[in-house]
Design an enzyme around this catalytic site. Sequence first.
Site, PDB file in Angstrom:
ATOM      1  N   SER A  85      62.728  71.621  45.242  1.00  0.00           N
ATOM      2  CA  SER A  85      63.424  72.194  46.409  1.00  0.00           C
ATOM      3  C   SER A  85      62.717  71.922  47.735  1.00  0.00           C
ATOM      4  O   SER A  85      63.292  72.162  48.796  1.00  0.00           O
ATOM      5  CB  SER A  85      63.660  73.694  46.229  1.00  0.00           C
ATOM      6  OG  SER A  85      62.506  74.444  46.511  1.00  0.00           O
TER       7      SER A  85
ATOM      8  N   THR B 141      61.384  77.490  43.953  1.00  0.00           N
ATOM      9  CA  THR B 141      60.933  78.634  44.744  1.00  0.00           C
ATOM     10  C   THR B 141      60.600  78.252  46.188  1.00  0.00           C
ATOM     11  O   THR B 141      60.620  79.097  47.079  1.00  0.00           O
ATOM     12  CB  THR B 141      59.679  79.280  44.131  1.00  0.00           C
ATOM     13  OG1 THR B 141      58.625  78.311  44.083  1.00  0.00           O
ATOM     14  CG2 THR B 141      59.947  79.824  42.748  1.00  0.00           C
ATOM     15  N   ASP B 142      60.285  76.964  46.428  1.00  0.00           N
ATOM     16  CA  ASP B 142      59.705  76.604  47.723  1.00  0.00           C
ATOM     17  C   ASP B 142      60.646  76.814  48.906  1.00  0.00           C
ATOM     18  O   ASP B 142      60.195  77.199  49.994  1.00  0.00           O
ATOM     19  CB  ASP B 142      59.208  75.156  47.689  1.00  0.00           C
ATOM     20  CG  ASP B 142      57.910  75.012  46.894  1.00  0.00           C
ATOM     21  OD1 ASP B 142      57.339  76.054  46.508  1.00  0.00           O
ATOM     22  OD2 ASP B 142      57.478  73.887  46.649  1.00  0.00           O
TER      23      ASP B 142
ATOM     24  N   THR C 280      61.014  74.415  39.689  1.00  0.00           N
ATOM     25  CA  THR C 280      60.040  74.619  38.622  1.00  0.00           C
ATOM     26  C   THR C 280      60.673  75.259  37.400  1.00  0.00           C
ATOM     27  O   THR C 280      60.242  75.029  36.268  1.00  0.00           O
ATOM     28  CB  THR C 280      58.887  75.500  39.151  1.00  0.00           C
ATOM     29  OG1 THR C 280      58.219  74.768  40.170  1.00  0.00           O
ATOM     30  CG2 THR C 280      57.900  75.868  38.074  1.00  0.00           C
TER      31      THR C 280
HETATM   32  C1  SIN Z   1      60.467  73.693  43.895  1.00  0.00           C
HETATM   33  O1  SIN Z   1      60.572  74.465  44.832  1.00  0.00           O
HETATM   34  O2  SIN Z   1      61.420  73.000  43.482  1.00  0.00           O
HETATM   35  C2  SIN Z   1      59.158  73.526  43.200  1.00  0.00           C
HETATM   36  C3  SIN Z   1      58.355  74.760  43.201  1.00  0.00           C
HETATM   37  C4  SIN Z   1      58.940  75.885  42.413  1.00  0.00           C
HETATM   38  O3  SIN Z   1      60.104  75.916  42.029  1.00  0.00           O
HETATM   39  O4  SIN Z   1      58.176  76.863  42.185  1.00  0.00           O
END
Ligand code: SIN
Length: 343
Positions: free
Chosen positions: A74, A107-108, A27
């Site tokens: 991710s 973040t995932d 993100t």
């Molecule tokens: C991801 O994990 O690539 C999408 C979600 C995020 O980064 O918050």
Amino acid sequence: MNTPNPTSSSAAAQPLPRIAVLATGGTIAGAAPDVANTAGYQAGVIGVAQLLAAVPGLDAIARIQAEQVASIDSKDMALALWTTLAQRINTLLAGDDIDGVVITHGTDTLEETAWLLHLAVKSSKPVVMTAAMRPASALSADGPLNLLNAVTLAASGAAAGQGVLVAFNNRIHCARDVIKISTYAVDAFQSPEIGALGWVQDGRVEFQRRALRAHTVDSPFTANGPWPHVEIVTSYAGVSRIAVDALVAAGALGIVVAGTGNGSIHSTLQQALVEAAAKGVAVVRASRVGSGHVMHNGAAKDDALGFISAGTLNPYKARVLLALALARGITDRIELQRVFDTY
Ligand code: SIN
């Protein structure tokens, strides 16, 4: 431990540290059709040059070398990309011309990649991961400040020897402890059982404590592969044994069970896991609760059933450690328990 502001006049006399920024997507590199859209965006579409251009003042903190390692959401993190990332970091840090690494990530699955690198990076130089909850196109995007703080942390001497750190929303977390705890909040990461290690804010890095367990140069593990087949199953009301039996039939070498409470397992699932362990599958008990530890039950339970306990590692992190240990040829249950008690 306090470190001077890296932009202060005394630090300015020294050549700036050379930091490699490795971008993988997420993100933080996401874009949405309009600035108020923080959920309907596409992750990993903005390149590392644009991410860096959004952070004024970076060149006063470090000399940056940027690389686009991947451009993914991710959730789609693959084991082969973990190998690529770990090997690239090890190559960069083995040379004399890079002083630290910053990784931008989604973040995932950040908590999994951070833990993997915490064990598989073979350097004491700073390695800092960061991410964002709002896409780069959003009003009040959190990525630029998180990236600034991550570079500030990586450029500070205080981050050396601390394994992989996560700089997020001004806090510094240890890769072992940090987990994502919110689907939407900007303050999305916590180290629930142990707490953050410190803070990074306004160019200042402050550690309040250090992580004590072995990592990086003191860990024997590598991410070079091949990756053993290790999966996760969950215990819940009315759970069947279908998933476990299918995994055993598919040749899984390890199964982590996300148990209820202190790693307790529904009797139906437990019976399937006992049979799996008897066939040589490494079975690790973790908890789906989200904080706390899963205590080793000793002779009466884990030892009799053939299980290993995950301690404070959540199921996703336990899976990483189990895969690394199995990849190293550690299959004996007592030895695997020692691994979980050590790292
Ligand atoms: C991801 O994990 O690539 C999408 C979600 C995020 O980064 O918050």
